[in-house]
Write a protein that holds these residues in place. Structure first.
Motif, PDB file in Angstrom:
ATOM      1  N   TYR A   1       0.820  -1.218   0.000  1.00  0.00           N
ATOM      2  CA  TYR A   1       0.000   0.000   0.000  1.00  0.00           C
ATOM      3  C   TYR A   1       0.856   1.271   0.000  1.00  0.00           C
ATOM      4  O   TYR A   1       0.487   2.267  -0.618  1.00  0.00           O
ATOM      5  CB  TYR A   1      -1.001  -0.019   1.156  1.00  0.00           C
ATOM      6  CG  TYR A   1      -2.083  -1.050   0.940  1.00  0.00           C
ATOM      7  CD1 TYR A   1      -2.971  -0.927  -0.128  1.00  0.00           C
ATOM      8  CD2 TYR A   1      -2.193  -2.151   1.762  1.00  0.00           C
ATOM      9  CE1 TYR A   1      -3.959  -1.877  -0.350  1.00  0.00           C
ATOM     10  CE2 TYR A   1      -3.181  -3.116   1.548  1.00  0.00           C
ATOM     11  CZ  TYR A   1      -4.052  -2.972   0.490  1.00  0.00           C
ATOM     12  OH  TYR A   1      -5.026  -3.924   0.263  1.00  0.00           O
ATOM     13  N   ASN A   2       2.019   1.244   0.637  1.00  0.00           N
ATOM     14  CA  ASN A   2       2.923   2.392   0.580  1.00  0.00           C
ATOM     15  C   ASN A   2       3.425   2.630  -0.843  1.00  0.00           C
ATOM     16  O   ASN A   2       3.512   3.771  -1.302  1.00  0.00           O
ATOM     17  CB  ASN A   2       4.119   2.204   1.528  1.00  0.00           C
ATOM     18  CG  ASN A   2       3.756   2.382   2.979  1.00  0.00           C
ATOM     19  OD1 ASN A   2       2.753   3.018   3.314  1.00  0.00           O
ATOM     20  ND2 ASN A   2       4.551   1.815   3.859  1.00  0.00           N
ATOM     21  N   THR A   3       3.739   1.559  -1.540  1.00  0.00           N
ATOM     22  CA  THR A   3       4.189   1.680  -2.926  1.00  0.00           C
ATOM     23  C   THR A   3       3.060   2.187  -3.814  1.00  0.00           C
ATOM     24  O   THR A   3       3.284   3.030  -4.684  1.00  0.00           O
ATOM     25  CB  THR A   3       4.727   0.325  -3.448  1.00  0.00           C
ATOM     26  OG1 THR A   3       5.779  -0.113  -2.587  1.00  0.00           O
ATOM     27  CG2 THR A   3       5.256   0.449  -4.865  1.00  0.00           C
ATOM     28  N   LEU A   4       1.844   1.703  -3.588  1.00  0.00           N
ATOM     29  CA  LEU A   4       0.692   2.195  -4.352  1.00  0.00           C
ATOM     30  C   LEU A   4       0.538   3.704  -4.189  1.00  0.00           C
ATOM     31  O   LEU A   4       0.297   4.421  -5.164  1.00  0.00           O
ATOM     32  CB  LEU A   4      -0.599   1.508  -3.906  1.00  0.00           C
ATOM     33  CG  LEU A   4      -0.791   0.057  -4.302  1.00  0.00           C
ATOM     34  CD1 LEU A   4      -2.080  -0.482  -3.693  1.00  0.00           C
ATOM     35  CD2 LEU A   4      -0.807  -0.111  -5.804  1.00  0.00           C
ATOM     36  N   ASP A   5       0.691   4.180  -2.956  1.00  0.00           N
ATOM     37  CA  ASP A   5       0.582   5.620  -2.704  1.00  0.00           C
ATOM     38  C   ASP A   5       1.599   6.409  -3.519  1.00  0.00           C
ATOM     39  O   ASP A   5       1.300   7.479  -4.037  1.00  0.00           O
ATOM     40  CB  ASP A   5       0.763   5.924  -1.213  1.00  0.00           C
ATOM     41  CG  ASP A   5      -0.440   5.522  -0.375  1.00  0.00           C
ATOM     42  OD1 ASP A   5      -1.534   5.325  -0.953  1.00  0.00           O
ATOM     43  OD2 ASP A   5      -0.277   5.398   0.854  1.00  0.00           O
ATOM     44  N   LYS A   6       2.804   5.875  -3.655  1.00  0.00           N
ATOM     45  CA  LYS A   6       3.860   6.563  -4.399  1.00  0.00           C
ATOM     46  C   LYS A   6       3.577   6.603  -5.903  1.00  0.00           C
ATOM     47  O   LYS A   6       4.090   7.468  -6.609  1.00  0.00           O
ATOM     48  CB  LYS A   6       5.202   5.882  -4.155  1.00  0.00           C
ATOM     49  CG  LYS A   6       5.696   6.015  -2.742  1.00  0.00           C
ATOM     50  CD  LYS A   6       6.960   5.222  -2.537  1.00  0.00           C
ATOM     51  CE  LYS A   6       7.361   5.228  -1.064  1.00  0.00           C
ATOM     52  NZ  LYS A   6       8.509   4.374  -0.803  1.00  0.00           N
ATOM     53  N   LEU A   7       2.776   5.663  -6.398  1.00  0.00           N
ATOM     54  CA  LEU A   7       2.543   5.548  -7.845  1.00  0.00           C
ATOM     55  C   LEU A   7       1.226   6.165  -8.306  1.00  0.00           C
ATOM     56  O   LEU A   7       0.941   6.170  -9.505  1.00  0.00           O
ATOM     57  CB  LEU A   7       2.569   4.063  -8.240  1.00  0.00           C
ATOM     58  CG  LEU A   7       3.862   3.315  -7.953  1.00  0.00           C
ATOM     59  CD1 LEU A   7       3.711   1.841  -8.299  1.00  0.00           C
ATOM     60  CD2 LEU A   7       5.029   3.920  -8.715  1.00  0.00           C
ATOM     61  N   GLN A   8       0.427   6.683  -7.399  1.00  0.00           N
ATOM     62  CA  GLN A   8      -0.925   7.155  -7.720  1.00  0.00           C
ATOM     63  C   GLN A   8      -0.983   8.248  -8.781  1.00  0.00           C
ATOM     64  O   GLN A   8      -1.945   8.321  -9.526  1.00  0.00           O
ATOM     65  CB  GLN A   8      -1.623   7.653  -6.451  1.00  0.00           C
ATOM     66  CG  GLN A   8      -2.011   6.557  -5.504  1.00  0.00           C
ATOM     67  CD  GLN A   8      -3.085   5.643  -6.055  1.00  0.00           C
ATOM     68  OE1 GLN A   8      -4.059   6.080  -6.638  1.00  0.00           O
ATOM     69  NE2 GLN A   8      -2.899   4.347  -5.881  1.00  0.00           N
TER      70      GLN A   8
END
Length: 136
Positions: A81-88
């Motif tokens: 989920y942290n990586t998803l936040d970075k790619l949004q």
């Protein structure tokens, strides 16, 4: 197979474009509130940040598609989920940010698309062969 999916599983699907038999679509599974979702990067939808990484109902995405492979990435939910936040905010780009780039970034922390490399090699080889034949 679907009942065994878990958050962080990489899913490879046959493309919805039947006329492109060697093009595949990739996404990452997320189990939330008892439902199965898939995060994937696509051209025709945007998230609330303006990027093309979206979360959709898995059953809706796979309608009419064949699931070709499922790979467990064994990643921690928090890291996912942290990586998803970075790619949004990232916009879809077939050459630098397609669905395969996204899943490989989750998997290996690098943006790479092996099918794009393969298609590039095939097209390059086709051009070389054409030029060689034309020269004769």
């Amino acid at each position: 197979m679907i009942s065994e999916l878990k958050t962080g599983d990489l899913v490879k699907l046959r493309s919805e474009y039947i006329f492109l038999p060697f093009v595949f679509h990739y996404g990452i599974i997320s189990l939330e509130d008892g439902k199965i979702y898939i995060y994937h990067s696509i051209t025709d939808k945007e998230n609330k940040h303006g990027g093309n990484l979206v979360r959709e109902d898995f059953e809706e995405v796979i309608k009419g598609r064949e699931i070709l492979a499922v790979e467990s990435l064994n990643i921690k939910k928090e890291n996912f989920y942290n990586t998803l936040d970075k790619l949004q905010k990232r916009k879809y780009d077939v050459f630098t940010n397609n669905c395969e780039h996204f899943v490989n970034f989750i998997k290996e922390k690098r943006f790479v698309s092996n099918q794009l490399k393969t298609w590039g090699l095939a097209v390059s080889l086709g051009i070389v062969v054409y030029l060689f034949i034309k020269k004769k």
